[in-house]
Design a protein around this motif. Sequence first.
Motif, PDB file in Angstrom:
ATOM      1  N   GLY A   1      42.012  48.787  46.787  1.00 46.78           N
ATOM      2  CA  GLY A   1      41.712  47.527  47.451  1.00 46.78           C
ATOM      3  C   GLY A   1      40.590  46.729  46.809  1.00 46.78           C
ATOM      4  N   ALA A   2      40.110  47.151  45.637  1.00 44.12           N
ATOM      5  CA  ALA A   2      39.033  46.419  44.966  1.00 44.12           C
ATOM      6  C   ALA A   2      39.537  45.041  44.557  1.00 44.12           C
ATOM      7  CB  ALA A   2      38.537  47.189  43.749  1.00 44.12           C
ATOM      8  N   LEU A   3      38.715  44.023  44.813  1.00 45.51           N
ATOM      9  CA  LEU A   3      39.094  42.648  44.481  1.00 45.51           C
ATOM     10  C   LEU A   3      38.703  42.317  43.054  1.00 45.51           C
ATOM     11  CD1 LEU A   3      38.138  40.705  47.713  1.00 45.51           C
ATOM     12  CD2 LEU A   3      40.321  41.659  47.069  1.00 45.51           C
ATOM     13  N   ARG A   4      39.559  41.544  42.397  1.00 41.19           N
ATOM     14  CA  ARG A   4      39.295  41.143  41.010  1.00 41.19           C
ATOM     15  C   ARG A   4      38.871  39.690  40.909  1.00 41.19           C
ATOM     16  NH1 ARG A   4      44.168  44.842  39.426  1.00 41.19           N
ATOM     17  NH2 ARG A   4      42.956  46.730  39.180  1.00 41.19           N
ATOM     18  N   SER A   5      39.163  38.896  41.942  1.00 41.07           N
ATOM     19  CA  SER A   5      38.775  37.479  41.947  1.00 41.07           C
ATOM     20  C   SER A   5      38.974  36.907  43.342  1.00 41.07           C
ATOM     21  CB  SER A   5      39.623  36.697  40.930  1.00 41.07           C
ATOM     22  OG  SER A   5      40.981  36.716  41.338  1.00 41.07           O
TER      23      SER A   5
END
Length: 187
Positions: free
Chosen positions: A68-72
Motif C-alpha cells: 500500500g505504499a504510495l508513489r505519488s
Amino acid sequence: MIRVWLRRCERRRRLIAAALAAVAVISGYLALRPAVGPAVLVAARDLSPGVLRPGDLRAVSLAHPPDGALRSGAAGRVLATAMRRGEPLTDVRLLDSLRLPPGVVATPVRIADPDAVRLISPGSTISVLAAYEGQSARPVAEEVTVLTIPAAKDDHGALVVLATTPAQANELAGAQAGGHLSITIRR
C-alpha cells in the motif's frame, strides 16, 4: 607449450593472485549490494495529522516497500495519524482511505478547549458533552473513537474527526450549532 605457459604463470603468480583477489572482492560487492526498488513517498520530517503539502514528503527507493505504499499523488490529501521522518506513506494513513465499519461515519467536530484535545490521540475513546447557555452539560456522543486530529490554524477550538453512527453525527451537528463541545476521555 604447456611448460612455457606454466613458467610464465609462475613468474607472474603475484599479479595473478592480485587479479583473482580483485575479482573476488568485486563479486562479493555485487552479490551483497542492496537491491534498488521502486521509489515510494516517505515523510521528509515528523508530520502531524492534517493536510499534506508538497514539501512534507519525498521520494525514496526502497528494496522492499510496504504493501500500500504510495508513489505519488499525496499532496492535498489528509493524513489521519502522525508519521515519523523517513517513514513510508501507505494508503491506510490517509483519511479518505480509512476503512470504517459498516454503519459508521467520519464526523468532524470542533471542541471548545484545544488544550483538552492535546490529551487525546487517534485511536482514543472519548465522550462528547454539549453545554448550552445557562444549562449544564449533557452527553451528546458516548464512547466514540478519534480518527484524526488535524493541525489547528486558529484559536476557535480544535477540530477532531470522530467515528460515529449517523444518529450521533446528527446530535453532534445540532450541538455544535448552539453550544460548546467538550470531551471526557475513556481508558
